[in-house]
Design an enzyme around this catalytic site. Structure first.
Site, PDB file in Angstrom:
ATOM      1  N   ARG A 177       0.816  -1.211   0.000  1.00 24.47           N
ATOM      2  CA  ARG A 177       0.000   0.000   0.000  1.00 24.47           C
ATOM      3  C   ARG A 177       0.851   1.263   0.000  1.00 24.47           C
ATOM      4  NH1 ARG A 177      -5.058  -0.518   2.954  1.00 24.47           N
ATOM      5  NH2 ARG A 177      -4.473   1.256   4.226  1.00 24.47           N
ATOM      6  N   ARG A 181       8.086   7.032  -4.717  1.00 22.30           N
ATOM      7  CA  ARG A 181       7.988   7.949  -5.866  1.00 22.30           C
ATOM      8  C   ARG A 181       9.253   8.775  -6.063  1.00 22.30           C
ATOM      9  NH1 ARG A 181       3.305  10.622  -3.485  1.00 22.30           N
ATOM     10  NH2 ARG A 181       1.633   9.194  -4.037  1.00 22.30           N
ATOM     11  N   ARG A 254      -6.456  -7.200  15.029  1.00 18.53           N
ATOM     12  CA  ARG A 254      -5.649  -6.264  15.804  1.00 18.53           C
ATOM     13  C   ARG A 254      -6.608  -5.197  16.316  1.00 18.53           C
ATOM     14  NH1 ARG A 254      -1.368  -6.461  18.797  1.00 18.53           N
ATOM     15  NH2 ARG A 254       0.041  -4.671  18.613  1.00 18.53           N
ATOM     16  N   ARG A 285       0.703   6.758  15.874  1.00 16.87           N
ATOM     17  CA  ARG A 285       0.562   8.070  15.245  1.00 16.87           C
ATOM     18  C   ARG A 285      -0.255   9.004  16.122  1.00 16.87           C
ATOM     19  NH1 ARG A 285      -2.525   5.430   9.959  1.00 16.87           N
ATOM     20  NH2 ARG A 285      -4.101   4.329  11.147  1.00 16.87           N
ATOM     21  N   GLU A 305      -2.828   6.916  18.847  1.00 15.95           N
ATOM     22  CA  GLU A 305      -3.377   5.619  18.441  1.00 15.95           C
ATOM     23  C   GLU A 305      -2.454   4.507  18.925  1.00 15.95           C
ATOM     24  OE1 GLU A 305      -5.021   6.107  14.430  1.00 15.95           O
ATOM     25  OE2 GLU A 305      -4.418   4.044  14.074  1.00 15.95           O
ATOM     26  N   TYR A 353      -8.944  -6.313   4.618  1.00 13.45           N
ATOM     27  CA  TYR A 353      -8.419  -4.995   4.955  1.00 13.45           C
ATOM     28  C   TYR A 353      -8.931  -4.001   3.897  1.00 13.45           C
ATOM     29  CZ  TYR A 353      -4.537  -1.935   6.581  1.00 13.45           C
ATOM     30  OH  TYR A 353      -3.770  -0.938   7.088  1.00 13.45           O
ATOM     31  N   ASP A 355     -10.629  -0.522   2.392  1.00 13.41           N
ATOM     32  CA  ASP A 355     -10.833   0.902   2.636  1.00 13.41           C
ATOM     33  C   ASP A 355     -12.286   1.273   2.328  1.00 13.41           C
ATOM     34  OD1 ASP A 355      -8.499   1.802   3.730  1.00 13.41           O
ATOM     35  OD2 ASP A 355      -7.540   2.272   1.826  1.00 13.41           O
TER      36      ASP A 355
HETATM   37  P1  FAD Z   1     -17.614  -1.103  10.395  1.00 16.27           P
HETATM   38  O1  FAD Z   1     -17.458   0.357  10.210  1.00 16.27           O
HETATM   39  O2  FAD Z   1     -16.726  -1.802  11.366  1.00 16.27           O
HETATM   40  O3  FAD Z   1     -19.126  -1.387  10.788  1.00 16.27           O
HETATM   41  C1  FAD Z   1     -19.580  -2.607  11.316  1.00 16.27           C
HETATM   42  C2  FAD Z   1     -20.630  -2.274  12.366  1.00 16.27           C
HETATM   43  O4  FAD Z   1     -21.229  -3.498  12.800  1.00 16.27           O
HETATM   44  C3  FAD Z   1     -20.037  -1.597  13.607  1.00 16.27           C
HETATM   45  O5  FAD Z   1     -20.684  -0.366  13.834  1.00 16.27           O
HETATM   46  C4  FAD Z   1     -20.309  -2.606  14.723  1.00 16.27           C
HETATM   47  O6  FAD Z   1     -20.615  -1.978  15.959  1.00 16.27           O
HETATM   48  C5  FAD Z   1     -21.508  -3.371  14.170  1.00 16.27           C
HETATM   49  N1  FAD Z   1     -21.642  -4.701  14.730  1.00 16.27           N
HETATM   50  C6  FAD Z   1     -20.713  -5.690  14.763  1.00 16.27           C
HETATM   51  N2  FAD Z   1     -21.200  -6.765  15.393  1.00 16.27           N
HETATM   52  C7  FAD Z   1     -22.461  -6.459  15.760  1.00 16.27           C
HETATM   53  C8  FAD Z   1     -23.474  -7.165  16.479  1.00 16.27           C
HETATM   54  N3  FAD Z   1     -23.259  -8.393  16.954  1.00 16.27           N
HETATM   55  N4  FAD Z   1     -24.669  -6.564  16.689  1.00 16.27           N
HETATM   56  C9  FAD Z   1     -24.880  -5.302  16.240  1.00 16.27           C
HETATM   57  N5  FAD Z   1     -23.957  -4.582  15.577  1.00 16.27           N
HETATM   58  C10 FAD Z   1     -22.766  -5.160  15.342  1.00 16.27           C
HETATM   59  N6  FAD Z   1     -10.556   3.635   5.033  1.00 16.27           N
HETATM   60  C11 FAD Z   1     -10.266   4.607   4.128  1.00 16.27           C
HETATM   61  O7  FAD Z   1     -10.799   4.581   3.004  1.00 16.27           O
HETATM   62  N7  FAD Z   1      -9.424   5.635   4.445  1.00 16.27           N
HETATM   63  C12 FAD Z   1      -8.832   5.743   5.662  1.00 16.27           C
HETATM   64  O8  FAD Z   1      -8.080   6.698   5.911  1.00 16.27           O
HETATM   65  C13 FAD Z   1      -9.102   4.730   6.626  1.00 16.27           C
HETATM   66  N8  FAD Z   1      -8.541   4.788   7.834  1.00 16.27           N
HETATM   67  C14 FAD Z   1      -8.811   3.832   8.754  1.00 16.27           C
HETATM   68  C15 FAD Z   1      -8.227   3.917  10.006  1.00 16.27           C
HETATM   69  C16 FAD Z   1      -8.503   2.961  10.970  1.00 16.27           C
HETATM   70  C17 FAD Z   1      -7.844   3.075  12.322  1.00 16.27           C
HETATM   71  C18 FAD Z   1      -9.381   1.876  10.670  1.00 16.27           C
HETATM   72  C19 FAD Z   1      -9.668   0.825  11.698  1.00 16.27           C
HETATM   73  C20 FAD Z   1      -9.970   1.783   9.428  1.00 16.27           C
HETATM   74  C21 FAD Z   1      -9.697   2.747   8.456  1.00 16.27           C
HETATM   75  N9  FAD Z   1     -10.286   2.702   7.191  1.00 16.27           N
HETATM   76  C22 FAD Z   1     -10.001   3.672   6.271  1.00 16.27           C
HETATM   77  C23 FAD Z   1     -11.206   1.604   6.815  1.00 16.27           C
HETATM   78  C24 FAD Z   1     -12.694   1.935   7.055  1.00 16.27           C
HETATM   79  O9  FAD Z   1     -12.905   2.209   8.424  1.00 16.27           O
HETATM   80  C25 FAD Z   1     -13.545   0.746   6.634  1.00 16.27           C
HETATM   81  O10 FAD Z   1     -13.313   0.415   5.292  1.00 16.27           O
HETATM   82  C26 FAD Z   1     -15.053   0.930   6.800  1.00 16.27           C
HETATM   83  O11 FAD Z   1     -15.396   1.773   7.853  1.00 16.27           O
HETATM   84  C27 FAD Z   1     -15.662  -0.439   7.010  1.00 16.27           C
HETATM   85  O12 FAD Z   1     -17.065  -0.380   7.044  1.00 16.27           O
HETATM   86  P2  FAD Z   1     -17.884  -1.655   7.518  1.00 16.27           P
HETATM   87  O13 FAD Z   1     -19.327  -1.295   7.404  1.00 16.27           O
HETATM   88  O14 FAD Z   1     -17.414  -2.858   6.819  1.00 16.27           O
HETATM   89  O15 FAD Z   1     -17.444  -1.902   9.030  1.00 16.27           O
HETATM   90  N1  UDP Z   2       3.657   1.560   7.663  1.00 10.88           N
HETATM   91  C1  UDP Z   2       4.941   1.711   8.137  1.00 10.88           C
HETATM   92  N2  UDP Z   2       5.401   2.957   8.475  1.00 10.88           N
HETATM   93  C2  UDP Z   2       4.631   4.056   8.361  1.00 10.88           C
HETATM   94  C3  UDP Z   2       3.321   3.914   7.863  1.00 10.88           C
HETATM   95  C4  UDP Z   2       2.859   2.642   7.544  1.00 10.88           C
HETATM   96  O1  UDP Z   2       5.660   0.733   8.255  1.00 10.88           O
HETATM   97  O2  UDP Z   2       5.097   5.182   8.687  1.00 10.88           O
HETATM   98  C5  UDP Z   2       3.199   0.197   7.297  1.00 10.88           C
HETATM   99  C6  UDP Z   2       2.542  -0.527   8.457  1.00 10.88           C
HETATM  100  O3  UDP Z   2       2.864  -1.895   8.351  1.00 10.88           O
HETATM  101  C7  UDP Z   2       1.070  -0.294   8.201  1.00 10.88           C
HETATM  102  C8  UDP Z   2       0.999  -0.328   6.675  1.00 10.88           C
HETATM  103  O4  UDP Z   2       2.217   0.276   6.262  1.00 10.88           O
HETATM  104  O5  UDP Z   2       0.273  -1.300   8.792  1.00 10.88           O
HETATM  105  C9  UDP Z   2      -0.172   0.428   6.079  1.00 10.88           C
HETATM  106  O6  UDP Z   2      -0.177   1.742   6.588  1.00 10.88           O
HETATM  107  P1  UDP Z   2      -1.370   2.750   6.391  1.00 10.88           P
HETATM  108  O7  UDP Z   2      -1.047   4.011   7.121  1.00 10.88           O
HETATM  109  O8  UDP Z   2      -1.638   2.880   4.929  1.00 10.88           O
HETATM  110  O9  UDP Z   2      -2.599   1.943   7.006  1.00 10.88           O
HETATM  111  P2  UDP Z   2      -3.785   2.250   8.039  1.00 10.88           P
HETATM  112  O10 UDP Z   2      -3.297   1.822   9.376  1.00 10.88           O
HETATM  113  O11 UDP Z   2      -4.084   3.723   7.974  1.00 10.88           O
HETATM  114  O12 UDP Z   2      -4.907   1.390   7.547  1.00 10.88           O
END
Ligand code: FAD
Ligand code: UDP
Length: 371
Positions: A177, A181, A254, A285, A305, A353, A355
């Site tokens: 990911r 560049r 995780r 971060r 975080e 995983y 987005d």
């Molecule tokens: P979720 O948002 O997890 O929704 C699932 C829902 O189901 C939750 O609200 C949960 O409470 C509910 N649920 C689960 N079990 C039950 C149950 N038994 N009964 C009732 N409800 C239940 N994507 C990006 O595009 N850009 C980003 O910068 C980005 N950053 C991220 C950073 C972090 C730290 C994380 C963790 C994810 C990030 N993502 C990002 C990914 C993004 O969050 C997900 O792609 C998206 O939110 C997933 O949607 P979902 O509906 O699959 O899951």
């Molecule tokens: N990563 C890293 N160093 C950094 C940023 C990211 O090694 O400074 C690695 C790390 O393994 C991470 C992966 O790249 O899990 C993806 O990072 P990104 O920030 O894209 O993922 P996010 O946690 O936001 O989903």
């Protein structure tokens, strides 16, 4: 002619995240009656934002929308206007700040190289020495992609604290990911469309779920028989192993702990995202939320975080897609595939995983398949 509904709802949607919300929205447009439930006390899943001090706090970690798919971009723009935020994280390593992703700015800061030719020479020499033709794990992948200095300065320690495993035990795809560049370009994503919805992600979720019945604080597993009896079909977006009562074994996830802190100053770090690469910091971060929307509020809110081991009492944020887990997941997937009235979708039910743009695409595909 469409089938007549036998129960109160056509669909019970478990989880009000992006997958559940897009699915409910699209099915409601087709005159299907949906009930969306979530065990949390709010809608939106992990994209939920909480307003504090006039700042939209990304409660479950920084969320930056990015996609190359015009259809998905147009889709989200129905519900919100996006600003022109470009993600350009900084990285703190051994007391020094660097630009990310790995680009000419980073190479200058690391080695003093000024031209692409100079930077390529350093990287290629290191790749030749430490890389391999077919990388089998994350460490080998990183060394083969960017060489030893980059791996040791930015990747090894960050990755090992993020995942709680040695880089040699992690799948290579995690690091694919990160772009490398040879231009002076700090844009973290390669995608054409990028930004933050003005007013936060709740604007999108509220738009998607407008006019749809929703209930929060309801855990599907606490009232499963009754809830299932309400609808012809169930859309399940929670953890797939939990759905089957972990019968083929527990998948690994995780977790994260978010430490939100109000600071009585206007500007804490001058950027939305600063990665802390060294292992001496337990967090990966610090996010300063106001910068996502170029905020001028008098105070600021930051979030540290902290990656954590997952257990059943914690939120599962990331699937750990290594071979052992994929083997277990395959068994659940096979059983799920044979169930006529249950649809599995989203990051936890598909154990991927994903987005946000991929989740939306996956929900739209699922709707198209069954419509
Ligand atoms: P979720 O948002 O997890 O929704 C699932 C829902 O189901 C939750 O609200 C949960 O409470 C509910 N649920 C689960 N079990 C039950 C149950 N038994 N009964 C009732 N409800 C239940 N994507 C990006 O595009 N850009 C980003 O910068 C980005 N950053 C991220 C950073 C972090 C730290 C994380 C963790 C994810 C990030 N993502 C990002 C990914 C993004 O969050 C997900 O792609 C998206 O939110 C997933 O949607 P979902 O509906 O699959 O899951
Ligand atoms: N990563 C890293 N160093 C950094 C940023 C990211 O090694 O400074 C690695 C790390 O393994 C991470 C992966 O790249 O899990 C993806 O990072 P990104 O920030 O894209 O993922 P996010 O946690 O936001 O989903």
């Amino acid at each position: 002619m469409s089938k007549v509904r036998e129960k109160k709802y056509d669909y019970l949607i478990v989880g009000a995240g992006l997958f559940g919300s897009v699915f409910a929205h699209e099915m409601t447009k087709q005159n299907k009656k949906c009930l969306v439930i979530d065990k949390r006390d709010h809608l939106g899943g992990n994209v939920y934002c909480e307003e504090k001090e006039g700042i939209n706090v990304h409660k479950y970690g920084a969320h930056i929308f990015h996609t190359n798919d015009k259809k998905i971009w147009d889709y989200v723009n129905q519900f919100a206007t996006f600003n022109n935020y470009i993600n350009s994280p900084l990285s703190l390593s051994k007391g020094k700040l660097y630009n990310l992703p790995f680009n000419m700015n980073t190479f200058y800061q690391l080695w003093g190289t000024k031209t692409p030719e100079e930077a390529k020479a350093v990287i290629n020499e290191q790749i030749a020495k430490y890389g391999t033709k077919s990388p089998k794990n994350l460490e080998e992948q990183a060394l083969s992609l960017a060489g030893k200095d980059i791996y040791e300065t930015f990747i090894k320690e960050y990755t090992e604290k993020q995942w709680g495993k040695k880089a040699t035990e992690l799948p290579a795809f995690i690091i694919k990911r990160l772009p490398v560049r040879y231009t002076y370009d700090n844009n973290y994503f390669n995608d054409i469309y990028q930004g933050i919805p003005i007013g936060g992600y709740n604007t999108i979720i509220n738009g998607l779920l407008s006019g749809i019945e929703t209930k929060t604080n309801i855990d599907f597993f606490e009232d499963r028989i009754h809830l299932e009896s309400l609808a012809d079909k169930v859309v399940y977006t929670g953890k797939i192993d939990e759905f089957f009562d972990y019968k083929y074994g527990q998948l690994e996830y995780r977790s994260l702990r978010f430490e939100h802190e109000l600071q009585e100053i206007e500007n804490y770090q001058g950027n939305a995202v600063v990665n802390y690469n060294d292992s001496e910091y337990a967090f990966t971060r610090i996010i300063e939320h106001k910068h996502f929307e170029f905020g001028k509020q008098p105070k600021t809110i930051i979030t540290r975080e902290y990656p954590e081991n997952w257990d059943r009492t914690k939120e599962a944020y990331y699937p750990i897609n290594n071979d052992d887990n994929q083997k277990i997941y395959k068994k659940y997937k096979e059983e799920a595939g044979g169930m006529q009235n249950i649809i599995f979708g989203g990051r936890l039910a598909e154990y991927r995983y994903y987005d946000m743009h991929q989740i939306i695409a996956s929900a739209l595909t699922k709707v198209a398949e069954i419509s």
